[in-house]
Motif scaffolding. Sequence first.
Motif, PDB file in Angstrom:
ATOM      1  N   ALA A   1      35.004  45.988  18.714  1.00  0.00           N
ATOM      2  CA  ALA A   1      34.856  47.386  19.121  1.00  0.00           C
ATOM      3  C   ALA A   1      36.002  48.173  18.501  1.00  0.00           C
ATOM      4  O   ALA A   1      36.882  47.601  17.858  1.00  0.00           O
ATOM      5  N   VAL A   2      35.990  49.476  18.726  1.00  0.00           N
ATOM      6  CA  VAL A   2      37.139  50.309  18.348  1.00  0.00           C
ATOM      7  C   VAL A   2      38.039  50.443  19.567  1.00  0.00           C
ATOM      8  O   VAL A   2      37.550  50.735  20.670  1.00  0.00           O
ATOM      9  N   TYR A   3      39.317  50.218  19.384  1.00  0.00           N
ATOM     10  CA  TYR A   3      40.289  50.310  20.473  1.00  0.00           C
ATOM     11  C   TYR A   3      41.178  51.529  20.260  1.00  0.00           C
ATOM     12  O   TYR A   3      41.785  51.698  19.201  1.00  0.00           O
ATOM     13  N   PHE A   4      41.232  52.363  21.297  1.00  0.00           N
ATOM     14  CA  PHE A   4      42.062  53.552  21.247  1.00  0.00           C
ATOM     15  C   PHE A   4      43.241  53.400  22.190  1.00  0.00           C
ATOM     16  O   PHE A   4      43.087  52.998  23.346  1.00  0.00           O
ATOM     17  N   CYS A   5      44.398  53.776  21.701  1.00  0.00           N
ATOM     18  CA  CYS A   5      45.593  53.893  22.503  1.00  0.00           C
ATOM     19  C   CYS A   5      45.681  55.352  22.952  1.00  0.00           C
ATOM     20  O   CYS A   5      45.331  56.262  22.181  1.00  0.00           O
ATOM     21  N   ALA A   6      46.097  55.584  24.202  1.00  0.00           N
ATOM     22  CA  ALA A   6      46.237  56.949  24.703  1.00  0.00           C
ATOM     23  C   ALA A   6      47.513  57.049  25.521  1.00  0.00           C
ATOM     24  O   ALA A   6      47.983  56.057  26.081  1.00  0.00           O
ATOM     25  N   ALA A   7      48.063  58.251  25.598  1.00  0.00           N
ATOM     26  CA  ALA A   7      49.307  58.461  26.327  1.00  0.00           C
ATOM     27  C   ALA A   7      49.235  59.746  27.127  1.00  0.00           C
ATOM     28  O   ALA A   7      48.553  60.696  26.751  1.00  0.00           O
ATOM     29  N   ALA A   8      49.962  59.738  28.239  1.00  0.00           N
ATOM     30  CA  ALA A   8      50.051  60.931  29.096  1.00  0.00           C
ATOM     31  C   ALA A   8      51.495  61.062  29.559  1.00  0.00           C
ATOM     32  O   ALA A   8      52.254  60.096  29.577  1.00  0.00           O
ATOM     33  N   GLY A   9      51.882  62.295  29.944  1.00  0.00           N
ATOM     34  CA  GLY A   9      53.247  62.459  30.421  1.00  0.00           C
ATOM     35  C   GLY A   9      53.577  63.882  30.737  1.00  0.00           C
ATOM     36  O   GLY A   9      52.729  64.765  30.659  1.00  0.00           O
ATOM     37  N   GLY A  10      54.840  64.103  31.102  1.00  0.00           N
ATOM     38  CA  GLY A  10      55.293  65.440  31.437  1.00  0.00           C
ATOM     39  C   GLY A  10      54.720  65.937  32.743  1.00  0.00           C
ATOM     40  O   GLY A  10      54.646  67.146  32.969  1.00  0.00           O
ATOM     41  N   GLY A  11      54.281  65.021  33.607  1.00  0.00           N
ATOM     42  CA  GLY A  11      53.737  65.418  34.908  1.00  0.00           C
ATOM     43  C   GLY A  11      52.264  65.732  34.886  1.00  0.00           C
ATOM     44  O   GLY A  11      51.656  65.951  35.924  1.00  0.00           O
ATOM     45  N   GLY A  12      51.670  65.766  33.686  1.00  0.00           N
ATOM     46  CA  GLY A  12      50.243  66.058  33.620  1.00  0.00           C
ATOM     47  C   GLY A  12      49.442  64.806  33.347  1.00  0.00           C
ATOM     48  O   GLY A  12      49.999  63.743  33.085  1.00  0.00           O
ATOM     49  N   ASN A  13      48.120  64.900  33.433  1.00  0.00           N
ATOM     50  CA  ASN A  13      47.286  63.733  33.143  1.00  0.00           C
ATOM     51  C   ASN A  13      46.399  63.945  31.925  1.00  0.00           C
ATOM     52  O   ASN A  13      45.403  63.262  31.745  1.00  0.00           O
ATOM     53  N   LYS A  14      46.764  64.886  31.079  1.00  0.00           N
ATOM     54  CA  LYS A  14      46.061  65.067  29.802  1.00  0.00           C
ATOM     55  C   LYS A  14      46.349  63.874  28.913  1.00  0.00           C
ATOM     56  O   LYS A  14      47.497  63.452  28.777  1.00  0.00           O
ATOM     57  N   LEU A  15      45.307  63.305  28.316  1.00  0.00           N
ATOM     58  CA  LEU A  15      45.459  62.143  27.445  1.00  0.00           C
ATOM     59  C   LEU A  15      45.510  62.572  25.987  1.00  0.00           C
ATOM     60  O   LEU A  15      44.685  63.364  25.541  1.00  0.00           O
ATOM     61  N   THR A  16      46.490  62.009  25.252  1.00  0.00           N
ATOM     62  CA  THR A  16      46.570  62.180  23.812  1.00  0.00           C
ATOM     63  C   THR A  16      46.217  60.841  23.193  1.00  0.00           C
ATOM     64  O   THR A  16      46.852  59.826  23.499  1.00  0.00           O
ATOM     65  N   PHE A  17      45.210  60.831  22.337  1.00  0.00           N
ATOM     66  CA  PHE A  17      44.677  59.600  21.770  1.00  0.00           C
ATOM     67  C   PHE A  17      45.184  59.353  20.362  1.00  0.00           C
ATOM     68  O   PHE A  17      45.450  60.292  19.595  1.00  0.00           O
ATOM     69  N   GLY A  18      45.249  58.057  20.007  1.00  0.00           N
ATOM     70  CA  GLY A  18      45.432  57.670  18.630  1.00  0.00           C
ATOM     71  C   GLY A  18      44.090  57.698  17.908  1.00  0.00           C
ATOM     72  O   GLY A  18      43.054  58.040  18.488  1.00  0.00           O
ATOM     73  N   THR A  19      44.109  57.306  16.636  1.00  0.00           N
ATOM     74  CA  THR A  19      42.899  57.386  15.812  1.00  0.00           C
ATOM     75  C   THR A  19      42.029  56.141  15.912  1.00  0.00           C
ATOM     76  O   THR A  19      40.934  56.113  15.368  1.00  0.00           O
ATOM     77  N   GLY A  20      42.516  55.116  16.601  1.00  0.00           N
ATOM     78  CA  GLY A  20      41.686  53.943  16.844  1.00  0.00           C
ATOM     79  C   GLY A  20      41.883  52.823  15.822  1.00  0.00           C
ATOM     80  O   GLY A  20      42.265  53.056  14.676  1.00  0.00           O
ATOM     81  N   THR A  21      41.631  51.610  16.279  1.00  0.00           N
ATOM     82  CA  THR A  21      41.627  50.414  15.429  1.00  0.00           C
ATOM     83  C   THR A  21      40.318  49.680  15.649  1.00  0.00           C
ATOM     84  O   THR A  21      39.965  49.358  16.792  1.00  0.00           O
ATOM     85  N   GLN A  22      39.597  49.434  14.561  1.00  0.00           N
ATOM     86  CA  GLN A  22      38.338  48.689  14.630  1.00  0.00           C
ATOM     87  C   GLN A  22      38.652  47.201  14.630  1.00  0.00           C
ATOM     88  O   GLN A  22      39.185  46.684  13.645  1.00  0.00           O
ATOM     89  N   LEU A  23      38.365  46.535  15.745  1.00  0.00           N
ATOM     90  CA  LEU A  23      38.573  45.090  15.852  1.00  0.00           C
ATOM     91  C   LEU A  23      37.261  44.366  15.602  1.00  0.00           C
ATOM     92  O   LEU A  23      36.233  44.704  16.198  1.00  0.00           O
ATOM     93  N   LYS A  24      37.321  43.377  14.723  1.00  0.00           N
ATOM     94  CA  LYS A  24      36.148  42.528  14.478  1.00  0.00           C
ATOM     95  C   LYS A  24      36.542  41.096  14.777  1.00  0.00           C
ATOM     96  O   LYS A  24      37.484  40.571  14.159  1.00  0.00           O
ATOM     97  N   VAL A  25      35.857  40.477  15.717  1.00  0.00           N
ATOM     98  CA  VAL A  25      36.108  39.090  16.063  1.00  0.00           C
ATOM     99  C   VAL A  25      34.998  38.250  15.442  1.00  0.00           C
ATOM    100  O   VAL A  25      33.825  38.405  15.783  1.00  0.00           O
ATOM    101  N   GLU A  26      35.401  37.385  14.538  1.00  0.00           N
ATOM    102  CA  GLU A  26      34.424  36.610  13.775  1.00  0.00           C
ATOM    103  C   GLU A  26      34.269  35.200  14.334  1.00  0.00           C
ATOM    104  O   GLU A  26      35.234  34.606  14.820  1.00  0.00           O
ATOM    105  N   LEU A  27      33.047  34.693  14.227  1.00  0.00           N
ATOM    106  CA  LEU A  27      32.758  33.347  14.728  1.00  0.00           C
ATOM    107  C   LEU A  27      33.429  32.292  13.849  1.00  0.00           C
ATOM    108  O   LEU A  27      33.612  32.491  12.655  1.00  0.00           O
TER     109      LEU A  27
END
Lengths: 113, 112
Positions: B86-112
Amino acid sequence: EAGVAQSPRYKIIEKRQSVAFWCNPISGHATLYWYQQILGQGPKLLIQFQNNGVVDDSQLPKDRFSAERLKGVDSTLKIQPAKLEDSAVYLCASSGLGRIEAFFGQGTRLTVV
Amino acid sequence: DQQVKQNSPSLSVQEGRISILNCDYTNSMFDYFLWYKKYPAEGPTFLISISSIKDKNEDGRFTVFLNKSAKHLSLHIVPSQPGDSAVYFCAAAGGGGNKLTFGTGTQLKVEL
């Protein structure tokens, strides 16, 4: 527990037309968010409501985008008129009061041609 | 100004091995970090989070590590399964608020 519901799932419109998206958050969630996700990027916050008041709309292009949350439950996001660069997935999310973890709907994929 | 960065657009690992996804942030006000997983045509799904008062949080196969001094966090998945692709996104919040700032994502592929 039902998740965040969004409609429509897909929409194709011509530039300069208008479009509206609808969101029903998780029951009891006070905070509702609209995010825009352009292909290859992470979601970007457009607007955040707490109950029916706006908390943050700093990144909402207010000349063409508008949003409302009547009665602190459902919300609609409107674009009028649409531009080609508005092509994106529009995600609605909600969170409980004081909670940071947001739960997302499936999104509406908008294509402007 | 990208405040949350995921510098690896893709990652491929073999089933059963460890997947390590990385995320860097620049805003010192961020004090809460989250990972989301996203399958195609679905919205992001919350996976795991960590507060800045901790340096590790574990939930089953998923562990998040936070290094505040380096402004870096990572998500470890052990063992990796094909369903983790799947694509995995990292997100962060701070400064007393709950607004999320996202990264651009990493596509993970798990192969058999």
